[in-house]
Design a protein around this motif. Structure first.
Motif, PDB file in Angstrom:
ATOM      1  N   LEU A  32     -26.827  42.547 -12.086  1.00  0.00           N
ATOM      2  CA  LEU A  32     -25.948  41.478 -11.611  1.00  0.00           C
ATOM      3  C   LEU A  32     -24.985  41.042 -12.720  1.00  0.00           C
ATOM      4  N   ALA A  33     -25.469  41.013 -13.964  1.00  0.00           N
ATOM      5  CA  ALA A  33     -24.632  40.595 -15.095  1.00  0.00           C
ATOM      6  C   ALA A  33     -23.476  41.556 -15.339  1.00  0.00           C
ATOM      7  N   VAL A  34     -23.671  42.828 -15.026  1.00  0.00           N
ATOM      8  CA  VAL A  34     -22.576  43.792 -15.158  1.00  0.00           C
ATOM      9  C   VAL A  34     -21.435  43.388 -14.232  1.00  0.00           C
ATOM     10  N   GLU A  35     -21.808  42.857 -13.089  1.00  0.00           N
ATOM     11  CA  GLU A  35     -20.823  42.454 -12.081  1.00  0.00           C
ATOM     12  C   GLU A  35     -20.139  41.128 -12.416  1.00  0.00           C
ATOM     13  N   VAL A  36     -20.927  40.140 -12.875  1.00  0.00           N
ATOM     14  CA  VAL A  36     -20.374  38.789 -13.040  1.00  0.00           C
ATOM     15  C   VAL A  36     -20.300  38.314 -14.489  1.00  0.00           C
ATOM     16  N   GLY A  37     -20.956  39.006 -15.407  1.00  0.00           N
ATOM     17  CA  GLY A  37     -20.997  38.584 -16.808  1.00  0.00           C
ATOM     18  C   GLY A  37     -22.257  37.794 -17.116  1.00  0.00           C
TER      19      GLY A  37
END
Length: 141
Positions: A32-37
């Protein structure tokens, strides 16, 4: 979809309710962090740790903070604030909202994050509860 509901959905997934899945839940958060930071993810984590009604997710959030190397990432708050928040969560719930856990193991998990955030050795005599830079962030609930 808002980020907090997405993260809560991951944390609430029954397949992650076993201590053996700590790395897997952190991997889901990393995807998820790859998508939103990372910063927005950590903002949600701080919000969850501040919310007494979400206490059942505190342990999982702390595991994610550890597994995701929060000390190497851009936090949405001062590291000493996060330390104060972690110790306040322990004060309220020594098992961080997850029944059946060994309190020493939970404290060790929090200490593992704290020593990295503070840059002190794992066996250091550092006591966050007496650190003025941590005390200044008294969490009022």
């Amino acid at each position: 979809m808002q980020l907090q509901p997405q993260i809560i959905k991951i944390l609430a997934d029954p397949k992650f309710q076993d201590e053996a899945t700590e790395d897997v839940i952190s991997e889901e958060i990393a995807v998820l962090a790859v998508e939103v930071g990372w910063k927005p993810i950590f903002c949600v984590f701080v919000g969850v740790l501040l919310d007494l009604s979400l206490m059942q997710y505190w342990y999982d959030v702390v595991v994610c903070l550890f597994c995701c190397d929060c000390h190497q990432r851009d936090l949405p708050c001062d590291p000493t604030y996060l330390i104060a928040l972690l110790y306040d969560c322990l004060r309220i719930s020594p098992d961080l909202g997850r029944r059946g856990l060994n309190h020493d193991d939970v404290h060790n998990l929090v200490w593992s994050i704290v020593h990295q955030l503070k840059g002190v050795g794992y066996l250091a005599d550092y006591e966050p509860q007496f650190d003025p830079s941590v005390i200044q962030h008294q969490i009022m609930r």
